[in-house]
Design an enzyme around this catalytic site. Sequence first.
Site, PDB file in Angstrom:
ATOM      1  N   GLN A   1      89.972  27.328  58.069  1.00 47.44           N
ATOM      2  CA  GLN A   1      90.013  28.759  58.270  1.00 47.44           C
ATOM      3  C   GLN A   1      88.887  29.193  59.249  1.00 47.44           C
ATOM      4  O   GLN A   1      89.072  30.253  59.628  1.00 47.44           O
ATOM      5  CB  GLN A   1      89.492  29.457  56.576  1.00 47.44           C
ATOM      6  CG  GLN A   1      87.989  29.676  56.486  1.00 47.44           C
ATOM      7  CD  GLN A   1      87.484  28.585  55.689  1.00 47.44           C
ATOM      8  OE1 GLN A   1      87.807  27.134  56.327  1.00 47.44           O
ATOM      9  NE2 GLN A   1      86.450  28.359  54.763  1.00 47.44           N
TER      10      GLN A   1
ATOM     11  N   GLU B   1      94.296  35.190  52.619  1.00 47.16           N
ATOM     12  CA  GLU B   1      95.509  35.160  51.558  1.00 47.16           C
ATOM     13  C   GLU B   1      96.404  36.262  52.081  1.00 47.16           C
ATOM     14  O   GLU B   1      97.593  36.244  51.419  1.00 47.16           O
ATOM     15  CB  GLU B   1      94.830  35.474  50.165  1.00 47.16           C
ATOM     16  CG  GLU B   1      94.048  34.262  49.712  1.00 47.16           C
ATOM     17  CD  GLU B   1      93.053  34.762  48.686  1.00 47.16           C
ATOM     18  OE1 GLU B   1      93.263  34.057  47.540  1.00 47.16           O
ATOM     19  OE2 GLU B   1      92.510  35.492  48.664  1.00 47.16           O
TER      20      GLU B   1
ATOM     21  N   THR C   1      83.844  35.465  54.427  1.00 47.31           N
ATOM     22  CA  THR C   1      83.650  36.432  55.276  1.00 47.31           C
ATOM     23  C   THR C   1      82.646  37.684  54.867  1.00 47.31           C
ATOM     24  O   THR C   1      81.762  37.914  55.464  1.00 47.31           O
ATOM     25  CB  THR C   1      84.847  36.958  55.963  1.00 47.31           C
ATOM     26  OG1 THR C   1      85.668  35.827  56.448  1.00 47.31           O
ATOM     27  CG2 THR C   1      84.450  38.032  57.120  1.00 47.31           C
TER      28      THR C   1
END
Lengths: 760, 162
Positions: free
Chosen positions: A490, A713, A533
């Site tokens: 990611q 997501e 994040t």
Amino acid sequence: MTLSTAAVGRSIPRLEARAKVTGRAEYVHNMSVPGMLIAKVARSNVAHGRIRNIDVAAARALPGVFAVYTGEDIRKLIAEPYYGPAFHDQPILAIDKVRYAGEPVAVVLAADAHVAENAARLIEAQYEALPAVYDEVEAMTSKAVVHEVLKPAGTFADLKHLKDKRDTNVALDFHLRRGDLGRAFAAADHVFEHTFRTQQVLHLPLEPFATVAIVNGAGDDSLTLHSSTQSPSFVRTEIARLFGWTDNKVRVKVPYLGGGFGAKVYVKSEALAAACAMLAKRPVKFATTMEEQFYMITKHATTLRIKSGVMQDGKITARECEVWWNGGAYADIGPRVTQKSGFTAPGPYDIDNVHIDSYALYTNLPAAGALRGFGIPQLVWAYESHTDMIARELKIDPLTIRRKNILREGWPQATGTLMRDAALEKVLERLAQRMQWEKPFQRGSGTIKRGRGMAIGFKASISPTTSMAIVNLSADGSCALYSSTVDMGQGSDTIMAQMVSEVMGIPIEKITVVHPDTDVTPYDMATLGSRSTFHMGHAVKNAAEDARDKLLTLASEVGLSAETTPIPDIFKKKYGMLAGNIVGVGSFVPSYQSPDARGQTENATPFWMIGATGAEVEVDTETGEFKVTRLVNLVDVGKSINPAIVETQISGATVMQLGFTLQEQMNFSDGHVTNASLADYKIPGMRDIPPMENEAVDAEQKSGPFGAKGVGESGTFGVSPAVANAIDDAVGVRLTSLPLTAEAVYRGLREKAGKPLKDS
Amino acid sequence: MNITRTINFTLNGEPVTAQIATHQNLVEVLHERGLTGARESCAQGLCGCCTVLVNGAAVSGCLYLAAFADGAEVRTIEHSENGELDAVQAAFIETGAFQCGYCTPGMVLMTRQLLDAHAEPSEDEIKHYLSGNLCRCAAYPEIIKAVKLAAAKRKIERKGAK
Ligand code: FES
Ligand code: FES
């Protein structure tokens, strides 16, 4: 210290790019250490049965076999060898009974993987078959009980009432009550009720699960685990708990992951590898095959019933949702999915009267956990299909009905929590613009009909969870970031380094990201649920600010200006040479309020994730075959730290969900998976990708680090219902079960024509 | 009980001799030599993660018996002409054509083979050539961009060489 290099907001390439294109990036699945034994597992061939006997003699006799262990051997080492994040329900190897076909019952260790594999095939187990339950709704009342007694882990307050409960398959029942549902239904102009289903699918990262467990020193009770885990801190604590050790006896190290998607959270391959290493006193590698992934962890199949009271103008006034989550044989994180996602089941709409009943069920299938969306794609599938079905009945445009009901900034969601920094309207409007929704649409001709559909969903972040970080500044002005966030593709290493760079004004090349190593990097709850994040981002920013402040203090202490003096000169002045360092620490835990008995809370989540998809399709009315000809994906991620990485996260999530929408499905026969390979379970390939457009709307998460929030997501949310809505728009066939297949469309077309196929 | 034999082959330009079991596949033998860029995932010839070049042609190392490599010239992703990245690798980095990177070595090797055969491939040719390489992270849109960029880079290199 120089001024900001403005690292945040730039699409810089990933830090590890070179290692990945040269094949040198390290993954546990490819790792070996001297003296290592390979573990291969024998699995149960019944879905539910009492173990009568496990015959390991032939396996043990095979030349080259080092040892064979069963659950009884593990028990000699660990009195209670059961693990799990929500329930301590999963045995390292089956004890007394097996609860799904494919459950590990014995393990073989050998230096040669082929020997271990051959020996594992020689293991014969006898079972007394027990009645099994596979369907999540039947599991509510079934006489077949998967676990005689429930054993909640004690970590979660809302599971306490389930302790020692007997003869139930319900691993959590979550309820939300808001307003006066009965009265609202009675007053509604129309009431609509539909039931939807989703199928069981799985993550299938191309790097399967792997752990290398090493016993440290002779007779020393401590372990080092190299593992493909998304949750090193959890693994450390859970393995230590199993052995009755303190955390410092277990060291968990994680290099890169070849994908995770939620599969590699909590304990997966670690407990068996650790137990084998302790029994054998040799390093042990337990790496699963692609096939074995089908027995490790999956995504919940669900049944969702949704009933709405609607006024003539399309305003939704009441909604009742019942959701049954098929959790398989072990709870894993299913109960959290049931609650944390369950409370968004009515959708991103302003509805005054809401009831939600959400149930986590045990069944005799491979366990289900979190898969890219934590249950949200299943919910959006139901409520956004339902939205269009209402709109069609009332002859209202799908965009209009959404505009009429969408939750606006500052309005309360079903839990009572106010929507903040949730760009629902903006995402919806940008989607409508990009789709040119209000312009005439070419509907096709002849036997090829065109249609379009849209869907929008939202998700809360899992809360409250903690992240810690350390920034270590060297005298020469370079620095290292210590964080237990796992980069599984990611791009977290890169964006965290960007944040450090931004705060400290140090160029990205001078920043090293130290990979998770629980002896070195501080605690982090896990890399899951798009939390890094925001949570780790805050911790990293705090650590970098702490380091920067300490540097300012040091500079003033030695009478220099930190603004104009290069970092090395500050250190030189203090220590007389290039020596010393500055350690900045940061931590973050958001505020949170648990829901009350009615599911109400003022603070359900630190941030909301928003995702919407628009789809255009072409359907062949003669065959039912259809093609997705365009996908438009819109998300609110706040401010993008690295726009290029954000875009790949959106499209990657969308494509994965497109696989779950159109092609992927685990097939079962008496609880046995019948398509456990990439040959029979097809994931999207290069030819399956429709033309796609992705956009992160201009937004800001004011409470987020640099205005950012999670992204991994959101691209999944709207895909499935958008495609189903487009099919309905094209040919008037409504599909309510996933996956969407040409056969199902064809059956629908025949039914519509009054000539239903007989053999259904 | 294993039947073993000795094979000789060229590995990334160096002659090697290896003692192998006859049932071992090429990936296993490469891993024993510390080369893990070719990696087993599906073990069925369906994903391309284990791609290795044998006599210049891409093969699935998971299905390729090591014994067949006897006398062959074997190249892996670790091979590099001059220690530099080639046009394909550079293009993958510039376009961000990977996430977890597990499939990347196979994608890079297959792209090189594609560009050797078709210097300026159409989008359809790209999809056709790479349809045997799976990427669960679904970096496909970026991979297509990378292939096109690599083709452009190679064209410039060819011009420079003339
Ligand atoms: S591992 Fe060889 S093709 Fe998949
Ligand atoms: S980058 Fe992860 S599988 Fe391709």
